[in-house]
Write a protein that holds these residues in place. Sequence first.
Motif, PDB file in Angstrom:
ATOM      1  N   GLN A  54      -0.751   6.570 -55.401  1.00 37.77           N
ATOM      2  CA  GLN A  54       0.372   5.624 -55.459  1.00 37.77           C
ATOM      3  C   GLN A  54       1.545   6.156 -54.639  1.00 37.77           C
ATOM      4  O   GLN A  54       2.172   5.425 -53.880  1.00 37.77           O
ATOM      5  CB  GLN A  54       0.853   5.469 -56.906  1.00 37.77           C
ATOM      6  N   ASN A  55       1.822   7.438 -54.807  1.00 42.52           N
ATOM      7  CA  ASN A  55       2.936   8.050 -54.086  1.00 42.52           C
ATOM      8  C   ASN A  55       2.697   8.063 -52.579  1.00 42.52           C
ATOM      9  O   ASN A  55       3.622   7.832 -51.803  1.00 42.52           O
ATOM     10  CB  ASN A  55       3.183   9.484 -54.583  1.00 42.52           C
ATOM     11  N   VAL A  56       1.452   8.356 -52.175  1.00 45.09           N
ATOM     12  CA  VAL A  56       1.130   8.350 -50.745  1.00 45.09           C
ATOM     13  C   VAL A  56       1.402   6.956 -50.177  1.00 45.09           C
ATOM     14  O   VAL A  56       2.081   6.797 -49.160  1.00 45.09           O
ATOM     15  CB  VAL A  56      -0.355   8.740 -50.496  1.00 45.09           C
ATOM     16  N   ILE A  57       0.867   5.944 -50.868  1.00 48.22           N
ATOM     17  CA  ILE A  57       0.985   4.563 -50.366  1.00 48.22           C
ATOM     18  C   ILE A  57       2.445   4.113 -50.326  1.00 48.22           C
ATOM     19  O   ILE A  57       2.888   3.508 -49.352  1.00 48.22           O
ATOM     20  CB  ILE A  57       0.128   3.597 -51.235  1.00 48.22           C
ATOM     21  N   SER A  58       3.208   4.454 -51.356  1.00 45.33           N
ATOM     22  CA  SER A  58       4.585   3.952 -51.368  1.00 45.33           C
ATOM     23  C   SER A  58       5.477   4.693 -50.372  1.00 45.33           C
ATOM     24  O   SER A  58       6.575   4.246 -50.076  1.00 45.33           O
ATOM     25  CB  SER A  58       5.172   4.009 -52.784  1.00 45.33           C
ATOM     26  N   GLY A  59       4.981   5.785 -49.801  1.00 44.79           N
ATOM     27  CA  GLY A  59       5.793   6.519 -48.829  1.00 44.79           C
ATOM     28  C   GLY A  59       5.255   6.456 -47.409  1.00 44.79           C
ATOM     29  O   GLY A  59       5.595   7.302 -46.575  1.00 44.79           O
ATOM     30  N   LYS A  62       7.342   6.903 -44.255  1.00 39.08           N
ATOM     31  CA  LYS A  62       7.770   8.276 -43.926  1.00 39.08           C
ATOM     32  C   LYS A  62       6.654   9.225 -44.326  1.00 39.08           C
ATOM     33  O   LYS A  62       6.733   9.946 -45.304  1.00 39.08           O
ATOM     34  CB  LYS A  62       9.039   8.628 -44.701  1.00 39.08           C
ATOM     35  N   HIS A  63       5.572   9.185 -43.555  1.00 41.02           N
ATOM     36  CA  HIS A  63       4.341   9.873 -43.913  1.00 41.02           C
ATOM     37  C   HIS A  63       4.196  11.142 -43.072  1.00 41.02           C
ATOM     38  O   HIS A  63       3.772  11.094 -41.929  1.00 41.02           O
ATOM     39  CB  HIS A  63       3.177   8.898 -43.673  1.00 41.02           C
ATOM     40  N   PHE A  64       4.592  12.254 -43.628  1.00 42.02           N
ATOM     41  CA  PHE A  64       4.464  13.558 -42.953  1.00 42.02           C
ATOM     42  C   PHE A  64       4.980  13.510 -41.508  1.00 42.02           C
ATOM     43  O   PHE A  64       4.312  13.952 -40.581  1.00 42.02           O
ATOM     44  CB  PHE A  64       3.008  14.043 -43.008  1.00 42.02           C
ATOM     45  N   GLY A  65       6.163  12.951 -41.366  1.00 46.92           N
ATOM     46  CA  GLY A  65       6.780  12.921 -40.045  1.00 46.92           C
ATOM     47  C   GLY A  65       6.327  11.768 -39.158  1.00 46.92           C
ATOM     48  O   GLY A  65       6.739  11.678 -38.004  1.00 46.92           O
ATOM     49  N   LEU A  70       1.489  -0.055 -43.403  1.00 41.19           N
ATOM     50  CA  LEU A  70       0.384  -1.019 -43.313  1.00 41.19           C
ATOM     51  C   LEU A  70       0.934  -2.430 -43.512  1.00 41.19           C
ATOM     52  O   LEU A  70       2.005  -2.592 -44.114  1.00 41.19           O
ATOM     53  CB  LEU A  70      -0.617  -0.742 -44.450  1.00 41.19           C
ATOM     54  N   ASP A  71       0.181  -3.422 -43.050  1.00 42.92           N
ATOM     55  CA  ASP A  71       0.602  -4.780 -43.404  1.00 42.92           C
ATOM     56  C   ASP A  71       0.231  -5.011 -44.873  1.00 42.92           C
ATOM     57  O   ASP A  71      -0.567  -4.263 -45.459  1.00 42.92           O
ATOM     58  CB  ASP A  71       0.023  -5.832 -42.446  1.00 42.92           C
ATOM     59  N   ALA A  72       0.819  -6.064 -45.445  1.00 41.95           N
ATOM     60  CA  ALA A  72       0.706  -6.272 -46.893  1.00 41.95           C
ATOM     61  C   ALA A  72      -0.745  -6.368 -47.358  1.00 41.95           C
ATOM     62  O   ALA A  72      -1.107  -5.815 -48.402  1.00 41.95           O
ATOM     63  CB  ALA A  72       1.490  -7.520 -47.293  1.00 41.95           C
ATOM     64  N   LYS A  73      -1.577  -7.020 -46.573  1.00 41.12           N
ATOM     65  CA  LYS A  73      -2.968  -7.241 -46.988  1.00 41.12           C
ATOM     66  C   LYS A  73      -3.746  -5.911 -47.026  1.00 41.12           C
ATOM     67  O   LYS A  73      -4.415  -5.606 -48.011  1.00 41.12           O
ATOM     68  CB  LYS A  73      -3.634  -8.222 -46.013  1.00 41.12           C
ATOM     69  N   ASP A  74      -3.631  -5.131 -45.932  1.00 42.22           N
ATOM     70  CA  ASP A  74      -4.320  -3.839 -45.892  1.00 42.22           C
ATOM     71  C   ASP A  74      -3.782  -2.901 -46.980  1.00 42.22           C
ATOM     72  O   ASP A  74      -4.535  -2.174 -47.621  1.00 42.22           O
ATOM     73  CB  ASP A  74      -4.139  -3.171 -44.519  1.00 42.22           C
ATOM     74  N   GLN A  75      -2.478  -2.933 -47.153  1.00 46.09           N
ATOM     75  CA  GLN A  75      -1.873  -2.049 -48.149  1.00 46.09           C
ATOM     76  C   GLN A  75      -2.424  -2.325 -49.544  1.00 46.09           C
ATOM     77  O   GLN A  75      -2.782  -1.415 -50.280  1.00 46.09           O
ATOM     78  CB  GLN A  75      -0.343  -2.188 -48.157  1.00 46.09           C
ATOM     79  N   ALA A  96       0.028  15.701 -57.081  1.00 49.07           N
ATOM     80  CA  ALA A  96       0.011  16.692 -56.009  1.00 49.07           C
ATOM     81  C   ALA A  96       1.407  16.910 -55.439  1.00 49.07           C
ATOM     82  O   ALA A  96       2.066  15.948 -55.062  1.00 49.07           O
ATOM     83  CB  ALA A  96      -0.932  16.223 -54.910  1.00 49.07           C
ATOM     84  N   PRO A  97       1.863  18.162 -55.363  1.00 48.87           N
ATOM     85  CA  PRO A  97       3.167  18.429 -54.748  1.00 48.87           C
ATOM     86  C   PRO A  97       3.198  17.891 -53.315  1.00 48.87           C
ATOM     87  O   PRO A  97       2.221  18.045 -52.574  1.00 48.87           O
ATOM     88  CB  PRO A  97       3.258  19.964 -54.763  1.00 48.87           C
ATOM     89  N   ASP A  98       4.266  17.239 -52.955  1.00 54.02           N
ATOM     90  CA  ASP A  98       4.427  16.628 -51.611  1.00 54.02           C
ATOM     91  C   ASP A  98       3.289  15.672 -51.248  1.00 54.02           C
ATOM     92  O   ASP A  98       3.027  15.446 -50.069  1.00 54.02           O
ATOM     93  CB  ASP A  98       4.520  17.704 -50.504  1.00 54.02           C
ATOM     94  N   ASN A  99       2.614  15.132 -52.244  1.00 54.50           N
ATOM     95  CA  ASN A  99       1.457  14.245 -52.010  1.00 54.50           C
ATOM     96  C   ASN A  99       0.361  14.917 -51.204  1.00 54.50           C
ATOM     97  O   ASN A  99      -0.395  14.253 -50.501  1.00 54.50           O
ATOM     98  CB  ASN A  99       1.871  12.954 -51.281  1.00 54.50           C
ATOM     99  N   ARG A 100       0.281  16.224 -51.284  1.00 52.99           N
ATOM    100  CA  ARG A 100      -0.719  16.932 -50.491  1.00 52.99           C
ATOM    101  C   ARG A 100      -1.868  17.452 -51.350  1.00 52.99           C
ATOM    102  O   ARG A 100      -1.646  18.192 -52.312  1.00 52.99           O
ATOM    103  CB  ARG A 100      -0.076  18.116 -49.759  1.00 52.99           C
ATOM    104  N   ILE A 101      -3.096  17.120 -50.937  1.00 55.34           N
ATOM    105  CA  ILE A 101      -4.309  17.707 -51.519  1.00 55.34           C
ATOM    106  C   ILE A 101      -4.181  19.226 -51.384  1.00 55.34           C
ATOM    107  O   ILE A 101      -4.501  19.983 -52.299  1.00 55.34           O
ATOM    108  CB  ILE A 101      -5.558  17.244 -50.720  1.00 55.34           C
ATOM    109  N   THR A 102      -3.714  19.643 -50.215  1.00 58.63           N
ATOM    110  CA  THR A 102      -3.641  21.064 -49.876  1.00 58.63           C
ATOM    111  C   THR A 102      -2.579  21.828 -50.676  1.00 58.63           C
ATOM    112  O   THR A 102      -2.469  23.036 -50.519  1.00 58.63           O
ATOM    113  CB  THR A 102      -3.366  21.239 -48.372  1.00 58.63           C
TER     114      THR A 102
END
Length: 152
Positions: A54-59, A62-65, A70-75, A96-102
């Motif tokens: 959810q956090n990845v999608i809502s950000g 501003k995704h890692f620089g 996405l357009d609304a449908k793909d999102q 995940a901190p900073d939305n990172r798997i890593t």
Amino acid sequence: MKKLFTLMMAILAITPAIAAKVPMPSDAPKSYESECASCHMAYPPGLLGEKSWQNVISGLNKHFGTDASLDAKDQKEISYWLQKNAATKQKYNVVAPDNRITKTPWFIREHDEIKADVWKRAGIKSAANCGACHTTAAEGIFSEKSISIPAK
Ligand code: HEC
Ligand code: HEC
């Protein structure tokens, strides 16, 4: 009975945080491949919990620089599918901190033997570049047998 319980808890405690297999579900929408695998591999959804996706999608703006909006449908389609297939085991379903798997505790633990300079090798560049070392990362197979760390 108590002994058995203690034994079971001990087994649970040493079970790796995540199985070596985090398969890519067969129903991945086409949009996931086209929109989320142009800059990096298509990460199998089981690598992050629902809240983190959810956090990845809502950000995404501003995704890692970068701007990965996405357009609304793909999102809607990608967001629904990622969350439906997110990691479920509560213990691993950490935010995940900073939305990172890593940056998840399980990732750090599984990779704690890799020295800092190895991550920076030209053939690797980033811990997020799973496929540099896990030759079958795209299929979601991370077992020891399919690891080959680039020498430079
Ligand atoms: C315009 C390029 C671009 C697109 C498109 C893109 N990303 Fe990314 N993404 C990045 C960059 C850059 C990073 C940081 C990679 C690094 O640190 O090496 C990243 C990192 C990530 C990470 C964290 C990796 C880690 O360190 O654990 C996730 C999760 C992720 N992206 C998911 C997505 C999803 C889902 C989509 C599709 C909605 C997407 N990305 C589309 C550029 C992009
Ligand atoms: C520099 C090379 C390298 C990169 C890049 C890398 N890994 Fe690993 N990974 C390893 C090594 C080495 C191990 C430890 C294997 C072992 O000790 O069994 C490991 C272990 C794992 C395991 C545990 C496997 C098991 O047998 O239980 C998982 C899951 C995993 N990595 C996922 C990932 C994901 C997801 C990414 C990208 C976000 C990634 N790795 C990036 C080298 C790498």
